[in-house]
Scaffold this active site. Structure first.
Site, short mmCIF file in Angstrom:
data_model
loop_
_atom_site.label_atom_id
_atom_site.label_comp_id
_atom_site.label_asym_id
_atom_site.label_seq_id
_atom_site.Cartn_x
_atom_site.Cartn_y
_atom_site.Cartn_z
N SER A 1 0.58 -1.17 0.20
CA SER A 1 0.09 -0.29 0.24
C SER A 1 0.81 1.30 -0.25
CB SER A 1 -0.94 0.07 0.99
OG SER A 1 -1.65 0.52 1.35
N ASP A 74 -3.08 -11.01 -0.15
CA ASP A 74 -3.96 -9.08 -0.21
C ASP A 74 -3.89 -9.77 -1.76
OD1 ASP A 74 -3.57 -6.54 -0.91
OD2 ASP A 74 -1.99 -6.51 0.50
N HIS A 106 -5.90 -6.60 1.90
CA HIS A 106 -5.09 -5.58 2.21
C HIS A 106 -5.35 -5.18 3.25
CE1 HIS A 106 -2.64 -2.53 0.31
NE2 HIS A 106 -3.56 -1.57 0.21
#
Length: 133
Positions: A1, A74, A106
């Site tokens: 991320s 994820d 995630h």
């Protein structure tokens, strides 16, 4: 991320400022390129820009304490990006910590099944390692 990417970027490029970091699902510029292309152009048209943004290339700069966290399920930031970072850190001889959360997606911090574990992990990491600084 992007939060994980920039936490990692900070501790690698400004080690005098950032001494402890937790990078959760720290993707790379080469993953999900469609997010970057409006700003950076296509990778083949901006090789220098994409290369400059690769955190793995900065692995040798690590001086502080780093915890990498990634869920095995994820789909936003592939686990492979974290494993490539681990590989770069190992090759650079840089000690780091790694937490893999089986079946987490995630955002394990939002998922009831993993929320408490994730926040306990992050909070305890900072409490333990910021004492030294």
């Amino acid at each position: 991320s992007w939060g994980g990417y920039f936490a990692l970027r900070g501790i690698l490029t400004a080690p005098d400022v950032f001494t402890v970091a937790v990078a959760s699902a720290p993707g790379e510029l080469t993953e999900a390129q469609e997010v970057n292309e409006p700003y950076m152009d296509l990778p083949q048209n901006n090789k220098e820009g994409y290369a400059a943004g690769l955190n793995a290339a900065q692995a040798g700069n690590l001086r502080g304490k780093l915890l990498l966290v990634h869920g095995t399920h994820d789909t936003n930031a592939p686990l492979s990006t974290t494993l490539r970072m681990v590989d770069a850190l190992v090759k650079a001889g840089k000690l780091h910590d790694l937490a893999i959360i089986p079946k987490a997606d995630h955002a394990p911090f939002w998922t009831p099944e993993f929320r408490t574990y994730y926040w306990d992990l992050v909070i305890n990491y900072f409490l333990e390692h910021l004492k030294a600084f």
